[in-house]
Design a protein around this motif. Structure first.
Motif: not given
Length: 180
Positions: A99-120, A141-145
């Motif tokens: 999902d897309k986030s308008d915030k600047v950063g390296n945020d993630t979200y949880t859906e159905n107990r899985y962690r996902y990266n935002y597109t941001q 270096n902070s990126i985690s797939p």
């Protein structure tokens, strides 16, 4: 469908291989003092955790991070040689996965107990030099797939960054480039 996936994997492997080759994108721009505003759009989906091939167990994300850090290093070195800031190049980093986030950063979200990266946007335009390049390298270096592959959202954000650059009067002479 298996052939399609193998073709995509081969293309990605070749792209990552060639991304590691030293490329001087600065020659013409240095000669003419043309600054660049570059938007790097990076795949941080779950598949980036996969190895390159069955025989080369290096993860795709490792190659991506190494390549982008080499890219930053080259820009920092060249920017450090340019005393006039208006001729220095800038880099913005966008990650894409879910999902897309308008915030600047390296945020993630949880859906159905899985962690996902935002597109941001991970980092707005930044002028990397030898003195401050570590800030941008830390972002990479902070990126985690984790997550899907919503490159469409990433291109929307890239367009937003390009328009920001176009509207910046101090960057009117800059060339704008998006690397996906």
């Amino acid at each position: 469908m298996k052939i399609y996936k193998k073709v995509i994997a081969c293309i990605l492997t070749l792209m990552m291989f060639f991304a590691q080759m030293p490329v001087n994108v600065f020659a013409a721009n240095q000669k003419n003092n043309i600054p660049l505003d570059i938007v790097l759009v990076l795949d941080v989906s779950g598949s980036m955790e996969d190895p390159i091939t069955s025989t080369d167990t290096t993860k795709r994300i490792t190659i991506l991070k190494d390549s982008i850090n080499q890219f930053i290093e080259s820009f920092a070195e060249n920017n450090s040689k340019q005393s006039d800031e208006k001729y220095q190049s800038r880099i913005s980093i966008i990650k894409f996965a879910g999902d897309k986030s308008d915030k600047v950063g390296n945020d993630t979200y949880t859906e159905n107990r899985y962690r996902y990266n935002y597109t941001q946007i991970m980092n707005d335009f930044f002028t990397a030099t030898n003195d401050n390049k570590a800030k941008l390298e830390d972002v990479v270096n902070s990126i985690s797939p984790a997550g899907a592959t919503r490159s469409d959202f990433a291109m929307e954000l890239a367009l937003k960054q390009i328009n920001q650059s176009k509207n910046d009067e101090s960057r009117k002479d800059a060339k704008r480039i998006v690397f996906l």
